[in-house]
Design an enzyme around this catalytic site. Sequence first.
Site, PDB file in Angstrom:
ATOM      1  N   LEU A   1       6.769   3.102   1.429  1.00 26.95           N
ATOM      2  CA  LEU A   1       7.661   1.947   1.551  1.00 26.95           C
ATOM      3  C   LEU A   1       8.765   2.169   2.588  1.00 26.95           C
ATOM      4  O   LEU A   1       9.304   3.266   2.704  1.00 26.95           O
ATOM      5  CB  LEU A   1       8.292   1.646   0.187  1.00 26.95           C
ATOM      6  CG  LEU A   1       7.297   1.412  -0.955  1.00 26.95           C
ATOM      7  CD1 LEU A   1       8.035   1.154  -2.262  1.00 26.95           C
ATOM      8  CD2 LEU A   1       6.343   0.261  -0.644  1.00 26.95           C
TER       9      LEU A   1
ATOM     10  N   ASP B   1       2.730  -9.250   9.373  1.00 29.86           N
ATOM     11  CA  ASP B   1       1.266  -9.412   9.264  1.00 29.86           C
ATOM     12  C   ASP B   1       0.976 -10.909   9.172  1.00 29.86           C
ATOM     13  O   ASP B   1       0.591 -11.419   8.123  1.00 29.86           O
ATOM     14  CB  ASP B   1       0.756  -8.674   8.025  1.00 29.86           C
ATOM     15  CG  ASP B   1       1.006  -7.183   8.127  1.00 29.86           C
ATOM     16  OD1 ASP B   1       0.386  -6.541   8.978  1.00 29.86           O
ATOM     17  OD2 ASP B   1       1.855  -6.664   7.371  1.00 29.86           O
TER      18      ASP B   1
ATOM     19  N   ALA C   1      12.018  -0.271   4.994  1.00 28.99           N
ATOM     20  CA  ALA C   1      12.985  -1.369   4.809  1.00 28.99           C
ATOM     21  C   ALA C   1      12.311  -2.749   4.769  1.00 28.99           C
ATOM     22  O   ALA C   1      12.817  -3.672   4.131  1.00 28.99           O
ATOM     23  CB  ALA C   1      14.014  -1.318   5.929  1.00 28.99           C
ATOM     24  N   GLY C   2      11.161  -2.881   5.451  1.00 31.59           N
ATOM     25  CA  GLY C   2      10.437  -4.162   5.419  1.00 31.59           C
ATOM     26  C   GLY C   2       9.964  -4.478   3.999  1.00 31.59           C
ATOM     27  O   GLY C   2      10.096  -5.611   3.516  1.00 31.59           O
ATOM     28  N   HIS C   3       9.414  -3.460   3.308  1.00 27.93           N
ATOM     29  CA  HIS C   3       8.975  -3.671   1.913  1.00 27.93           C
ATOM     30  C   HIS C   3      10.170  -3.993   1.019  1.00 27.93           C
ATOM     31  O   HIS C   3      10.083  -4.838   0.131  1.00 27.93           O
ATOM     32  CB  HIS C   3       8.301  -2.405   1.366  1.00 27.93           C
ATOM     33  CG  HIS C   3       7.018  -2.046   2.050  1.00 27.93           C
ATOM     34  ND1 HIS C   3       6.890  -0.910   2.811  1.00 27.93           N
ATOM     35  CD2 HIS C   3       5.816  -2.651   2.065  1.00 27.93           C
ATOM     36  CE1 HIS C   3       5.655  -0.837   3.275  1.00 27.93           C
ATOM     37  NE2 HIS C   3       4.983  -1.881   2.838  1.00 27.93           N
TER      38      HIS C   3
ATOM     39  N   MET D   1       0.850  -1.196   0.000  1.00 35.55           N
ATOM     40  CA  MET D   1       0.000   0.000   0.000  1.00 35.55           C
ATOM     41  C   MET D   1       0.886   1.246   0.000  1.00 35.55           C
ATOM     42  O   MET D   1       0.442   2.327   0.392  1.00 35.55           O
ATOM     43  CB  MET D   1      -0.936  -0.021   1.201  1.00 35.55           C
ATOM     44  CG  MET D   1      -1.899  -1.217   1.135  1.00 35.55           C
ATOM     45  SD  MET D   1      -3.436  -0.991   2.028  1.00 35.55           S
ATOM     46  CE  MET D   1      -2.844  -0.802   3.672  1.00 35.55           C
ATOM     47  N   GLY D   2       2.135   1.073  -0.399  1.00 33.00           N
ATOM     48  CA  GLY D   2       3.032   2.227  -0.530  1.00 33.00           C
ATOM     49  C   GLY D   2       3.591   2.679   0.801  1.00 33.00           C
ATOM     50  O   GLY D   2       3.548   1.963   1.802  1.00 33.00           O
TER      51      GLY D   2
ATOM     52  N   SER E   1       6.891  -0.544  10.120  1.00 29.67           N
ATOM     53  CA  SER E   1       5.505  -0.401   9.665  1.00 29.67           C
ATOM     54  C   SER E   1       5.315   1.027   9.177  1.00 29.67           C
ATOM     55  O   SER E   1       5.916   1.963   9.735  1.00 29.67           O
ATOM     56  CB  SER E   1       4.555  -0.657  10.842  1.00 29.67           C
ATOM     57  OG  SER E   1       3.270  -0.165  10.548  1.00 29.67           O
TER      58      SER E   1
END
Length: 252
Positions: free
Chosen positions: A32, A149, A34-36, A29-30, A184
């Site tokens: 962004l 998640d 470091a997790g993405h 969902m943008g 997050s």
Amino acid sequence: MEILRSISDCRAWRRNDRRAEPVGFVPTMGSLHAGHMALVRAAQARCRRSVVSIFVNPAQFDDPKDLAQYPIAAETDRLALEQAGVDALFVPSAEEIYPDRYRFRVSESEDSRVLCGAHRPGHFDGVLTVVMKLFHIIEPDQAFFGEKDFQQLQLIGDMVKAFHLPLTVVAVPTVREPDGLAMSSRNQRLGPEARSAAPLIHQLLKSDLGCREVRRALEGAGFEVDYVEQRWGRRLAAARIDGVRLIDNVAL
Ligand code: PAF
């Protein structure tokens, strides 16, 4: 990096691959972080072509205020993905994704009703519906989701099996700040005090305390706790501080 704005752009991009190389897909969902980017790297390591989607999915927000406050960083996101060497970015409109105005949806009747689902009615129907649509549009070979998640990851894996979808769901470990807070997009809404209290969720989840004691310790530190529970070989929690809802989980 190719920017795909419509379903027909995606289909053309998909057809435009004579060698039929495996496609790795990272739905987001943008905003962004470091997790993405860890999901992106996992997709690139396992697949020759990578595609990321950015779509703030209105159907998964049970609270309109939460949707309105959801951070947007379109240009920074595009640059980060381009620099990371992503092959394509899908940025559809809500009209493109929901021509039916969400009349048709994917609904799960057990695991989506507990934990986060018990506190966010309809949330997982929204997630499963948009992910199913994105899978049909992108037709990935592999799709990448973060363990942060965990309930979402479980439900998507189960949906893929239930509907015999021809793709593999790959779980990627949670990326954390140096103090343990799970990355997050919501973290940027934490004020300084809440930000310094937030790592307590992870510290307590990892501790030897029982779920009830973890809940009590979080409440004592000013969190409003939705749940602290064990399931799927994990200990999971959701709690709100400073009006920001944080979730986390650790392997048992
Ligand atoms: O995890 C998220 O960011 C979202 O739930 C997802 C999977 C992109 C669906 O909108």
